[in-house]
Structure formats: structure tokens, C-alpha cells
Design a protein around this motif. Structure first.
Motif, short mmCIF file in Angstrom:
data_model
loop_
_atom_site.label_atom_id
_atom_site.label_comp_id
_atom_site.label_asym_id
_atom_site.label_seq_id
_atom_site.Cartn_x
_atom_site.Cartn_y
_atom_site.Cartn_z
N ALA A 271 0.56 -1.14 0.00
CA ALA A 271 0.05 0.40 -0.16
C ALA A 271 1.13 1.64 -0.06
O ALA A 271 0.49 1.91 -0.25
N TYR A 272 2.12 1.48 0.43
CA TYR A 272 2.94 1.72 0.56
C TYR A 272 3.27 2.30 -1.27
O TYR A 272 3.43 3.59 -1.37
N PRO B 89 0.73 10.01 -4.12
CA PRO B 89 -0.11 10.89 -3.75
C PRO B 89 -0.49 11.15 -2.81
O PRO B 89 -0.89 12.45 -2.37
N ALA B 90 0.33 10.16 -1.71
CA ALA B 90 0.06 10.83 0.49
C ALA B 90 1.03 12.00 -0.41
O ALA B 90 0.64 12.73 0.66
N GLY B 91 2.31 12.41 -0.96
CA GLY B 91 3.71 13.29 -0.50
C GLY B 91 2.33 14.65 -1.12
O GLY B 91 2.33 15.63 -0.43
N ILE B 92 1.67 14.15 -2.58
CA ILE B 92 0.13 15.32 -3.15
C ILE B 92 -0.45 15.79 -2.18
O ILE B 92 -0.74 17.13 -2.03
N ILE C 286 3.33 9.91 5.98
CA ILE C 286 4.55 10.86 5.32
C ILE C 286 3.88 12.27 6.31
O ILE C 286 4.67 13.25 6.22
N VAL C 287 3.02 11.38 7.32
CA VAL C 287 3.19 13.88 8.38
C VAL C 287 3.72 13.12 9.25
O VAL C 287 4.22 14.86 9.27
N VAL C 288 4.20 12.35 9.98
CA VAL C 288 5.50 12.25 11.02
C VAL C 288 6.85 12.71 10.80
O VAL C 288 7.09 13.37 12.08
N SER D 157 9.24 13.25 0.79
CA SER D 157 8.62 12.32 2.08
C SER D 157 7.98 11.32 0.93
O SER D 157 7.63 10.67 1.64
N GLY D 158 7.13 12.05 0.36
CA GLY D 158 6.18 10.91 -0.71
C GLY D 158 7.13 9.61 -1.17
O GLY D 158 6.48 8.82 -1.27
#
Length: 423
Positions: free
Chosen positions: A59-60, A66-69, A122-124, A365-366
């Protein structure tokens, strides 16, 4: 007064990030610990027992960029809220798999939960690095957050091991239900806490940037994180590192849980000890992080881990230490000690790889998160190897990955692209 208010805001944000670090390890290690259960309830081989972990980490690969976006356009708070919501759904699906008796449903739940873990990571990581001001201080703050991560990692396998009991023949998903209920409760509580928290948004897209993007007037940047050699090699290091971190305990848990004189309860407790070693190591790493370079920390700890694993491979299986009537295999004890070594690696690699990236940090990071899929791929390959050559011999794959980390620490982490403008 303004400085005091800012410090209070930073403290609150740091506490929230630490809580999310806890959740990442708790849910991820839940997938790893469930490998013991699916070998019994669903008749999975050693390799197939890792499908839950593989799905979680694949899933990563799907969500990393996309998570970085999402982070750039919507900010830390929105991304964190989305992550905990998806995480609750993923664990709920795994919870249901035991009652519908479906391995496919279990793997689907692990895959959904993996999206959540990617979003949380991607947040922490960039958030803590930013709040620490980058450099050694940023590394130090990530090490403290990693300590919370280790607490979550310690608790999950111990819970699952003791709920299953002393025999692998008793292992079912329903027996592990209390752990999944706890995980869902943590997600629900985190949603409430994050909703009411004031989280800074240092990298969020500005109104002007958004308008320019929508109008198509944004000039294409000739560079990206992939323009930096040390970042590319660092992303590969992350791929191998997460595989090392997950592969060592997962493979040991499955192997030793299947031995009659060890069993799931003792094996699960010992694997919890691995994550406890990571906790202690991260606490020490956080204490010395501002004094010892990331290069030295990574290189030395990778070398020690190689020594421990080679010793574990060659120690006779019958050699054990008796503690309160429990016989603990010496080889397993050596593997557990590797937790001290892996404890500081994530923070050190992340710190080295993003050093000097400036405005490219969020995008980096993404990409990092996409390469975290190594945490599923390496353990799967290791257990595929274990099915053919034996579990202990499969650790040569982990040793090869550790040698790459030594290379990255002392050679590959050098920034040779300082001519690229990053502000």
C-alpha cells in the motif's frame, strides 16, 4: 509573548506526532504478529503468512507519492485525519476476517490499513524534522518519536502471543480480536485529538500557489528529489532498512512459534522484546543524536547487527538460556538484540537523505513512503527463502541488506549535487 505561543503550539504538535508514531507501529506489528495465526487458521506457508505484511507495505508503494501530493495540497491536519479514518476501516476489515473465515478478507484489511500507515508516515517524519529545525536536532526529535513507535511495536506481538496461548494449534483471528478492538479505539481517539489540535502547516500549498497550479501557469521545475544522488541512494536504503526491521522479528516469530518447546506465547513475548530494544535504542539515540553524526550511528549499528545475525545463524538451535522455567533459544536472543541496532536507522537514513533538499523535502517524503514497501517485500522474500533453505539460513538476505546500509552511511550519503538551488 509571540515566541511563547509558538513554542506551545510546537509542543502540542510534537505530542500529536508522537501519538501517531505509536499507531504506525502498533497496527503494522499487528499484521506481522497475525502471521502466526494465519499459518494455523488458513493453512498458509511461511511465505504466504507474510501476505498480510506484504499487503500492508505494498500500500505504501501505491500511496507514497499521492500521499505527498495530499500533504502538500491539504496540509498535515487533513492528511492525519484521513489516515486515522482509513486505519480504523482497515483494522475493522481484519477483525471481520476471523468471523467470515476468509484469508482474502484478512489480506484486504491489511492492504487498507497500509494506506493509513503510509499517510501517517508522510505526516510525522517531515513534521518532526521541521519542528526540530533539521540537521542533528531534527534527527534527535525523530528518534524521540521513534521511541513512541517502539512502544506500539512492543505491545502488539506480546498481546497477540498471549491471547493465542502456548500452542500454535490454538491460533485463530478471533482470539486476537481484543488487540484489534484496541487498535480501532486508538484510531477513534486519535481522530478526536487531532481534530481539536492546532497543527502548524509549514509546507502546505499557499492560495497563490494553488491558483497558479489551477491556471496552469506554474513553471515546471527542472529538478526534483530524484536530481540528488544521495536521496536516491537513501530511498533505496529505506527500502532495505524497513525490510530488515520487519524481517528479523517476523521470521523469528513464525519459526519459533512452531517449535513445541517455545510456542506462540513465549515467542510473541520475545518478539515484543525486540521492539522494546528498539525503544531503548531510540531513547539512547535521541539523547546522543545531537552529538553523534547520523553517518556514524548508521554505519556502526549496521555492522553490529551483521555480527549478531551471523552468530545467530551458527549457534546450535539446542543452545538455550533458562529463565524462570522458560527455555529461550540463544539464537533468538541474539536476533532480539538487533532491535538496538535497527532502532536508530530510520531517523539516521531519513536525516541523511533529505539533508540539503530544501523545497524538495515534501516531495521526497512521498517517494520515501513508496519505498517503505520493502517492509513487505523483503520479509516475503526471506520467508520464501525460508520455505526452501530454512528460517535461520534465510537471514543471509537480511545481512546483505545491512551491508548496503554501511555503504550508504559512509559513501552513498554524500551530497554531490550542491549546485542545485533548493530555496
Amino acid at each position: 509573548m509571540a515566541t511563547s505561543t509558538k513554542q506551545q503550539g510546537n509542543t502540542a504538535a510534537i505530542i500529536v506526532m508522537f501519538a501517531l508514531f505509536f499507531m504506525i507501529a502498533f497496527v503494522t506489528n499487528l499484521a506481522g504478529s497475525m502471521g502466526v495465526i494465519v499459518t494455523n487458521q488458513f493453512g498458509a506457508s511461511k511465505a504466504l503468512s507474510q501476505l498480510g505484511t506484504l499487503a500492508n507495505f505494498i500500500a505504501y508503494a501505491c500511496m507514497g507519492i499521492p500521499a505527498g501530493i495530499i500533504l502538500k495540497r491539504k496540509g498535515y491536519k487533513f492528511t492525519a485525519l484521513l489516515a486515522v479514518t482509513v486505519g480504523l476501516v482497515g483494522v475493522a476489515i481484519q477483525f471481520l476476517s476471523g468471523y467470515v473465515e476468509s484469508f482474502a478478507v484478512y489480506v484486504t484489511g491489511a492492504f487498507v490499513a497500509g494506506f493509513s500507515m503510509c499517510l501517517l508516515n508522510i505526516v510525522v517524519n517531515p513534521m518532526l524534522n521541521t519542528l526540530g529545525g533539521g540537521g542533528n536536532k531534527g534527527n534527535q526529535l525523530i528518534q524521540w518519536g521513534g521511541s513512541c513507535n517502539s512502544i506500539g511495536g512492543t505491545i502488539a506481538p506480546i498481546f497477540v502471543g498471549w491471547l493465542v496461548g502456548g500452542s500454535i494449534q490454538d491460533a485463530t483471528v478471533s482470539k486476537a480480536a481484543p488487540v484489534m478492538i484496541i487498535a480501532m479505539s486508538i484510531f477513534a481517539l486519535a481522530f478526536v485529538v487531532i481534530w481539536f489540535s492546532n497543527i502548524p502547516e509549514p509546507h502546505m500549498e499557499s492560495a497563490e500557489e494553488r491558483a497558479a497550479r489551477l491556471s496552469g501557469k506554474v513553471a515546471k521545475d527542472p529538478h526534483s528529489p530524484l536530481s540528488f544522488r544521495h536521496f536516491i541512494l537513501g530511498a533505496i536504503a529505506i527500502f532495505f532498512y524497513v525490510g530488515i526491521e520487519v524481517g528479523i522479528p517476523n521470521t523469528a516469530n513464525i519459526y519459533y512459534s512452531g517449535l513445541d518447546w517455545v510456542g506462540p506465547a513465549l515467542a510473541g513475548t520475545m518478539i515484543g522484546g525486540y521492539w522494546l530494544c528498539m525503544l531503548i535504542g531510540r531513547l539512547v539515540g535521541a539523547s546522543v543524536g545531537s552529538k553523534v553524526s547520523s553517518k556514524m550511528m548508521l554505519g556502526v549499528m549496521a555492522s553490529v547487527a551483521i555480527v549478531l545475525l551471523i552468530a545467530a545463524i551458527f549457534v546450535p538451535e539446542s543452545v538455550a538460556v533458562t529463565i524462570k522455567a522458560s527455555k529461550i533459544p540463544l539464537a533468538l536472543g541474539l536476533m532480539i538484540l538487533c532491535g538496538f541496532c535497527t532502532s536508530i536507522m530510520w531517523g539516521a537514513i531519513f536525516n541523511l537523505a533529505v539533508e540539503g533538499l530544501g523545497k524538495y523535502t515534501a516531495a521526497a517524503s512521498g517517494i520515501f513512503m513508496a519505498l517503505v514497501c520493502g517492509g513487505g517485500i523483503i520479509p516475503f522474500l526471506q520467508n520464501l527463502l525460508a520455505d526452501h533453505v530454512g528460517s535461520l539460513q534465510s537471514y543471509w538476505l537480511i545481512i546483505a541488506c545491512l551491508f548496503y546500509l554501511i555503504f550508504y552511511a559512509f559513501i552513498g550519503s554524500r551530497n554531490v549535487n550542491k549546485d542545485i538551488k533548493v530555496d
